[in-house]
Design a protein around this motif. Structure first.
Motif, PDB file in Angstrom:
ATOM      1  N   GLU A  41      32.517  44.996  40.755  1.00  0.00           N
ATOM      2  CA  GLU A  41      32.150  45.355  41.801  1.00  0.00           C
ATOM      3  C   GLU A  41      33.389  44.817  42.841  1.00  0.00           C
ATOM      4  OE1 GLU A  41      28.508  45.594  43.373  1.00  0.00           O
ATOM      5  OE2 GLU A  41      29.337  46.025  45.352  1.00  0.00           O
ATOM      6  N   THR A  42      34.155  43.880  42.890  1.00  0.00           N
ATOM      7  CA  THR A  42      34.662  43.104  43.903  1.00  0.00           C
ATOM      8  C   THR A  42      36.017  42.362  43.571  1.00  0.00           C
ATOM      9  OG1 THR A  42      33.870  40.830  43.106  1.00  0.00           O
ATOM     10  CG2 THR A  42      32.472  42.216  45.200  1.00  0.00           C
ATOM     11  N   ALA A  43      36.910  42.927  44.459  1.00  0.00           N
ATOM     12  CA  ALA A  43      38.706  42.894  43.882  1.00  0.00           C
ATOM     13  C   ALA A  43      37.803  40.671  43.458  1.00  0.00           C
ATOM     14  CB  ALA A  43      39.335  42.110  45.020  1.00  0.00           C
ATOM     15  N   LEU A  44      37.148  39.922  43.735  1.00  0.00           N
ATOM     16  CA  LEU A  44      36.886  38.635  42.786  1.00  0.00           C
ATOM     17  C   LEU A  44      36.865  38.357  41.415  1.00  0.00           C
ATOM     18  CD1 LEU A  44      37.176  35.524  44.641  1.00  0.00           C
ATOM     19  CD2 LEU A  44      34.315  35.281  44.506  1.00  0.00           C
ATOM     20  N   GLU A  45      35.301  39.287  41.394  1.00  0.00           N
ATOM     21  CA  GLU A  45      35.049  39.859  40.111  1.00  0.00           C
ATOM     22  C   GLU A  45      36.231  40.196  39.152  1.00  0.00           C
ATOM     23  OE1 GLU A  45      30.673  40.243  40.045  1.00  0.00           O
ATOM     24  OE2 GLU A  45      31.748  41.549  41.165  1.00  0.00           O
ATOM     25  N   ALA A  91      42.024  37.186  34.556  1.00  0.00           N
ATOM     26  CA  ALA A  91      42.358  36.127  34.108  1.00  0.00           C
ATOM     27  C   ALA A  91      41.588  35.480  32.955  1.00  0.00           C
ATOM     28  CB  ALA A  91      41.727  34.913  35.262  1.00  0.00           C
ATOM     29  N   SER A  92      40.830  36.304  32.299  1.00  0.00           N
ATOM     30  CA  SER A  92      39.768  36.348  30.883  1.00  0.00           C
ATOM     31  C   SER A  92      40.785  36.214  30.146  1.00  0.00           C
ATOM     32  CB  SER A  92      38.982  36.526  31.507  1.00  0.00           C
ATOM     33  OG  SER A  92      38.692  38.547  30.556  1.00  0.00           O
ATOM     34  N   THR A  93      40.194  36.188  28.622  1.00  0.00           N
ATOM     35  CA  THR A  93      40.423  36.336  27.732  1.00  0.00           C
ATOM     36  C   THR A  93      40.654  38.190  27.416  1.00  0.00           C
ATOM     37  OG1 THR A  93      39.362  35.995  25.855  1.00  0.00           O
ATOM     38  CG2 THR A  93      41.085  34.515  26.717  1.00  0.00           C
ATOM     39  N   ALA A  94      39.796  39.102  27.751  1.00  0.00           N
ATOM     40  CA  ALA A  94      39.218  40.500  27.656  1.00  0.00           C
ATOM     41  C   ALA A  94      40.575  40.952  27.336  1.00  0.00           C
ATOM     42  CB  ALA A  94      38.426  41.140  28.783  1.00  0.00           C
TER      43      ALA A  94
END
Ligand code: RRO
Length: 309
Positions: free
Chosen positions: A25-29, A35-38
């Motif tokens: 929902e947010t830029a932080l998330e 940054a994850s391996t998704a």
């Protein structure tokens, strides 16, 4: 082992994506997902104007899954369009939009069309939780009409998020409509709408909105997700790719969705519970299974499901 997959013009290093509405929902998330391996990142379904969503409690986890009636809380389309056009594109982005008023979807699509966004757009036709609004995916005349209008103005890669279907004639009828359009992908399934979870101790519903009714996700819905992916893979033209969503808890679940025909796989409830480090675990488990089975790539087992005998 090659986990790469392709949806339209977008190349994913691996098939795993967050399901729209989870950790996005947010830029932080969103930064944490990037940054994850998704393999790719989806944004929370956006409406034209920001929304705060339904009253809390509006989400609950239980052993076999989750229930939610979030009610489309989001920062508004401009926020997500700004995010996806200004952040570095280290992985493909799927920009989700969902507007309770169908005409607003056309306005949203025109804004995306006129922007510099080059990723995938996912038109959510299956939100079960906006009070007083039906799921467009269950109204086949409305489904066809919105696709006709959308493709008159939208030329970028477009997919739709579908609700689960439960009848073989429904799969035939929906696929007939979808095959008439230059869709890049479908994403199946959204949550199973309007389930009810109760707490026998307090004798209360687990969530507040809509008398406790909400979308069910997690292990409860995995057979429905497998069926919808497989039913659509056998009915849709091959140019329409499939993002399979529903009930993924481990690498074997990812394998099963791809075996049923998914090109990519998105994860909702388990991501909500475990956070973005989940993607590395799922990839490790998928790779381990593929090594055991001597499958060097996703294409070697995708849509290869065989019947029992
Ligand atoms: O925000 C929600 O309540 C919500 C949406 Br838009 C959706 O598509 N699916 C869902 O389970 N919840």
């Amino acid at each position: 082992i090659d986990l790469s997959t392709t949806i339209g013009p977008n190349q994913f290093s691996n098939p795993l994506i967050n399901a729209a509405g989870v950790w996005d929902e947010t830029a932080l998330e969103l930064d944490e997902l990037v940054a994850s391996t998704a393999g790719g990142v989806t944004t929370k379904s956006a409406t034209l104007e920001p929304r705060s969503g339904n009253q809390r409690p509006r989400y609950a986890d239980v052993a076999l899954g989750s229930i939610n009636s979030m009610g489309l809380p989001n920062q508004g389309l401009k926020y997500y369009l700004n995010y996806v056009t200004t952040h570095d594109a280290s992985k493909p982005i799927d920009l989700s939009i969902a507007n309770p008023n169908p005409m607003d979807n056309l306005t949203a699509l025109q804004m995306i069309q006129d922007s510099s966004f080059q990723g995938l757009t996912e038109l959510n036709l299956s939100c079960p939780n906006v009070i007083g609004k039906p799921q467009i995916g269950y109204d086949l005349a409305a489904l066809k009409q919105i696709l006709q209008q959308a493709f008159k103005l939208f030329t970028k890669p477009l997919g739709i998020k579908l609700p689960p279907y439960f009848d073989l004639q429904q799969f035939d009828a929906v696929a007939d409509i979808l095959n008439q359009f230059p869709l890049t992908f479908i994403n199946t399934i959204n949550s199973v709408g309007n389930g009810l979870l109760v707490d026998p101790t307090s004798e209360r519903t687990l969530i507040e909105p809509k008398g406790g009714f909400g979308g069910i996700g997690g292990a409860y819905v995995k057979p429905v997700a497998l069926a919808n992916v497989h039913a659509f893979r056998s009915r849709l033209k091959p140019t329409i790719k499939i993002i399979g969503t529903g009930g993924v808890r481990n690498g074997t679940d990812v394998f099963e969705l791809i075996l049923c025909g998914a090109d990519a796989v998105s994860v909702g409830t388990t991501l909500m519970q475990a956070g973005p480090q989940l993607f590395t675990k799922l990839q490790d488990e998928l790779i381990q299974l593929m090594v055991q089975k001597h499958y060097p790539s996703l294409a070697t087992f995708r849509n290869q499901l065989k019947a029992a005998h």
